[in-house]
Every structure is written in C-alpha cells, then in structure tokens.
Design a protein around this motif. Structure first.
Motif, PDB file in Angstrom:
ATOM      1  N   ASP A 213       0.861  -1.111   0.004  1.00 28.55           N
ATOM      2  CA  ASP A 213      -0.044   0.010   0.187  1.00 28.55           C
ATOM      3  C   ASP A 213       0.912   1.145  -0.003  1.00 28.55           C
ATOM      4  N   ALA A 217       2.150   2.703  -7.000  1.00 26.57           N
ATOM      5  CA  ALA A 217       1.772   1.606  -7.848  1.00 26.57           C
ATOM      6  C   ALA A 217       2.346   1.862  -9.305  1.00 26.57           C
ATOM      7  N   ASP A 270      -5.594   0.428 -13.909  1.00 24.53           N
ATOM      8  CA  ASP A 270      -4.830  -0.571 -13.048  1.00 24.53           C
ATOM      9  C   ASP A 270      -5.456  -1.947 -13.687  1.00 24.53           C
ATOM     10  N   ALA A 377      -7.185   0.743  -3.118  1.00 27.24           N
ATOM     11  CA  ALA A 377      -6.538   1.296  -3.914  1.00 27.24           C
ATOM     12  C   ALA A 377      -5.626   2.493  -3.202  1.00 27.24           C
ATOM     13  N   ARG A 380      -2.400   4.191  -4.878  1.00 26.64           N
ATOM     14  CA  ARG A 380      -2.879   5.171  -5.698  1.00 26.64           C
ATOM     15  C   ARG A 380      -3.331   6.420  -5.156  1.00 26.64           C
ATOM     16  N   CYS A 422     -13.770  -1.653  -5.262  1.00 27.64           N
ATOM     17  CA  CYS A 422     -12.313  -1.553  -4.955  1.00 27.64           C
ATOM     18  C   CYS A 422     -11.888  -1.366  -3.437  1.00 27.64           C
ATOM     19  N   PRO A 468      -2.796  -6.312  -3.908  1.00 26.73           N
ATOM     20  CA  PRO A 468      -1.719  -5.727  -4.195  1.00 26.73           C
ATOM     21  C   PRO A 468      -0.220  -6.557  -4.070  1.00 26.73           C
ATOM     22  N   ASP A 474      -4.556  -3.357  -7.728  1.00 22.12           N
ATOM     23  CA  ASP A 474      -5.407  -2.835  -6.657  1.00 22.12           C
ATOM     24  C   ASP A 474      -6.341  -4.040  -6.198  1.00 22.12           C
TER      25      ASP A 474
END
Length: 486
Positions: A213, A217, A270, A377, A380, A422, A468, A474
């Motif tokens: 995390d 990314a 993604d 996510a 990101r 997500c 991830p 994601d």
C-alpha cells in the motif's frame, strides 16, 4: 566517497557531511526560500489538507511551477510519500517537538512532515534535507517557525528510521504497532487482516500488504481491444503486462504523450480493473444472441471504455449509466474512440437504484462497480486512508446493497451480474452479497475463479479477491451472480 545532493546527484567528496550533522551556520544565514520542487510538495499538502485530491492537484502544481523530469519526479515522491507515511512521522514529530501535532500550526506541520520524510523516507542527505526544509519554512511559515523546524529536524536526525520505529511502537499492541510503522489507520489494518483471513490468505502476509500500500503503483495501460494493441503501446516504451492480456506497464514517461491514450483507444487503468471487466465479458450467459450490457455505475468511465470495446467485438450494445452529470461527461469523453469505431453505446444519467424497477429483466450482463471506501487503492491515492473513517462503511454498504438489488432485478434470467468493489472490506464485499442473496431465490452465486485464469492464488472461491502484494493489482473484489429461470 561521493555523496548525493538534494536531488540525489553526486557531489564531490570534499563536501561530504555525515548523517546527523548540520551546517554550523545559523538558520538566518542559510537558504531563505525553498526550492520549487519542495514548494510544490508543500502546496500539495496544503491543498489536500483543504480537501483537494493529490492526483488532481499535483499535475496542476507541477505545471504552474514549470517542473518536469527529475524535478517533477522529486516533488511527486516528496509530496505523495509524505501524505502516505504521515501516520508514522507524526509520532516522531511529537517526540521531537515535545507536544502533540494537533497543537502545531497546520502549515508548519506540513513543512515538518516534508522534512521528516526526506530524513527518514528518502535518499536525501541530512544536511540538505534540513537546509532546504528550513529555507522552505522561512518562505512559507516565517522566520520564527524556521527556527522551530530546524530544532525539530535536528532531533529527528539523532536516530535512524529503525530506531524511531522501535521508539514510537514500544509497548503497543501488535496490530497498533503495525499501523503506526506502516502508516495506516488502525481500523483499516484490522479490516485488512480480517479480509485476508476470510479470503484464505495467511495473516502473516498483512505486513506485506501494508508495505504494498505504501509502494507507488506502476502506471498500467490498457489497450482497448479492436482500437489498440499491446504491441502499439510497446512501441512507446511500455512493457506487456504479465497480469492482464490487454495491459502494459509504462515504467517511465508521460502516458498522455502516447497517441493511443490521447485518442482514447488506450487508457491508464489498473490491471485489476482490466481483469474484472474482462471477466464480465467472458462469463457465460444463456439469454439471447443480441445482448445488451449495462454498466450501472459507469463513471468516470475506465471500465466502460474496456467493456464498450469488448461488447462491440461480441455484437452487443453497452448502456453506461452514471448518477452524476459531471461523471457522465467523463464517461462520454473516454468512450469517444469506441463510439467512433462503430460501437453501440448508450450513455445516460440516472440513479442506478431505480433501473431494476424501471427496466426489469432487460440486460444480459450487468456490472455493478459500486461506490466504496476505496481501501483497495491506497497505493494510488495517498490521502485516502486519512479521509475514510469506520463510520463511512455502514452508509456505503446500504447503497451497495440497493445497487446490487437493482442490478439483479434488471438482469434477464440466464444473465449475469458482476458485483465489484475496489475495497476488500468484508462489510462491503462478502457481507453485501450474502445479505442481498438471503432474500432471493432467483439468484445463485457461481465460481468466478475460472474467469480470472491463468492468474494464480485466487483463494477458496466462489468470489475473487485480488491483492496488491500477491497479484500486483489494486485489491479488487469480484462476485459472479446469475439469475436463474423461474
């Protein structure tokens, strides 16, 4: 041995300074302003603190400052990294400042966070990090604040990052310690651990997930079938994805400079989002030859763009629905190439919760890419983890359940509904699906894992949860639901 300057460039060995040492010059004698890259990072933190979104604000700030290349990369790493890791930096700042961060003037706290990130999270020499940050403080916070910043940063340099981790996590519960070290809200860490276990993944991988995390990314591209190819993207420096058959990874450069991206024949997307859209198109349906597909929550249009290309290849019509007029316009913009190529796409604005009642038994394939906490996510969206609270989950699950119910009403017997989020939070994934299905005897959940082959480590099924740290995507959740004939 040569040392690196504030940008990571090597400088002559004669100017080398040991970590933890500062110039003997007084703050008033040092640089009086921050350099443009650090100023852009500071402006980013202030705008995010005011409610802005980092991914929208950073490009604007870079353009306004005229930053490009290495300077732009430095500013982005500094700003995004500081936002991600501030949950670890704040306890360090509190110890070094001798007071809670809540009592520090927010603009000064932003400056301190940037300085600490350079010292503990970047390859910036200590003297350069301090000198440049004090100069930034003098420019944006004033002379008095610059002295305070200098004093705090001096104390930060007295220990290494590992030593600070040990100090700020001492005596903590193991999950609380992980949350501080890896800069996640504790409630998020606990939710992620529960989801790992529920999806058949060892809790021992939790730290790997938190590290993922905090790792930026890669820029992943999608070549929309029939409009572009992976080979075309490779001509502009991208490398074919080993996760998605229509994906590519752009290791450097601006994706906006690639013609296929500018023309919406390809897009930044993604790999996990690509896989769930591909799964919708791959699922077997037993309805009719002339199919109608529905993207119930289409904005901003990434999955719709891929679905439109796939639907066109299969002779189907795609209906893209979005509740927001603004986001509907974003969908239109991303579908320009698909529509120009002859794809039949109908784009409209409406509340997805009403479609099931208004158009029952109408669609053959329905994607419910439901609004969610976005905990999948975090790599990101650097600020997202600090904006969500446990109180956000319950209202979202109500909305998710209503959208899924509407989609199940709107699909034809023999057709499928894909429920996607997500977020791996159990309340938004397994629980929403089980609660909606508990009240229906016309829907069955099917094993979604074959739709994601040859991807490995897909869990016990029947749903698929991507990660991830395992799949490099994601953390997308996918459940495959089929309406059975009465």
């Amino acid at each position: 041995m040569a040392e690196r300057d504030a940008r990571g460039r090597q400088r002559p060995a004669a100017r080398t300074q040991k970590r933890g040492q500062f110039s003997t010059n007084r703050p008033s004698q040092r640089r009086r302003d921050g350099d443009p890259a650090r100023r852009a990072a500071w402006d980013l933190l202030r705008r995010v603190d005011g409610g802005g979104y980092a991914n929208l604000e950073m490009p604007r700030l870079l353009r306004a400052a005229g930053l490009s290349g290495r300077d732009a990369a430095f500013a982005t790493e500094l700003g995004y990294g500081t936002l991600r890791i501030q949950g670890f930096y704040d306890p360090v700042i509190e110890l070094c400042a001798g007071r809670p961060v809540g009592t520090i003037d927010p603009p000064v706290l932003s400056t301190l966070r940037l300085g600490v990130h350079q010292l503990l999270g970047m390859r910036v020499p200590a003297h350069a990090a301090a000198s440049e940050t004090v100069g930034l403080a003098r420019s944006v916070n004033g002379a008095g604040a610059a002295g305070f910043v200098n004093a705090v940063l001096r104390r930060v340099t007295e220990r290494t990052r590992d030593e600070w981790v040990a100090e700020v996590t001492a005596g903590r519960d193991p999950l609380e310690a992980l949350a501080i070290e890896h800069s996640h809200p504790e409630w998020v860490v606990r939710a992620l651990r529960s989801s790992l276990l529920a999806n058949g993944v060892s809790a021992d991988t939790l730290e790997d997930l938190l590290i993922a995390d905090n790792t930026p990314a890669p820029v992943t591209l999608v070549a929309r079938p029939g409009l572009s190819t992976v080979q075309e993207l490779e001509q502009f420096g991208a490398v074919a994805s080993d996760t998605s058959p229509v994906g590519a990874v752009l290791e450097s450069g601006d994706p906006g400079e690639i013609p296929a991206v500018r023309d919406t024949r390809a897009a930044v997307q993604d790999a996990g989002s690509q896989l769930v859209a591909l799964a919708v198109a791959r699922a077997e349906v037993t309805t009719r030859a002339d199919q109608e597909w529905l993207d119930l929550c289409a904005g901003p249009g990434g999955k719709s763009g891929l679905l439109a290309a796939l639907a066109h290849q299969q002779g189907a019509v795609l209906f893209a629905n979005e509740v927001s007029e603004h986001r509907t316009e974003l969908v239109r913009k991303t579908l320009v190439a698909a529509i120009d190529s002859g794809a039949e796409v109908m784009i409209g604005t409406g509340d997805g919760r009403d479609i099931g009642a208004e158009e029952p038994d109408t669609y053959d394939r329905v994607l419910v890419d439901a609004p969610c906490t976005g905990l999948g996510a975090l790599r990101r969206r650097p600020e997202a983890r600090w904006r969500r609270t446990p109180g956000d989950v319950a209202p979202l699950t109500v909305l998710q359940g209503e959208l899924l119910t509407s989609a199940l009403d709107a699909v034809r017997p023999g057709g499928i509904v894909a429920y996607v989020t997500c977020s791996p939070h159990l309340a938004e994934t397994h629980q929403v699906v089980s609660e909606v299905l508990a009240g229906r005897d016309d829907i069955r959940q099917e094993d979604a894992r074959p739709l994601f082959e040859p991807l490995a480590e897909l869990g016990p099924g029947p749903s698929v949860q991507l990660w991830p740290h395992i799949h490099g995507t994601d953390a997308m959740f996918f459940a495959l639901l089929r309406k059975v004939a009465p």
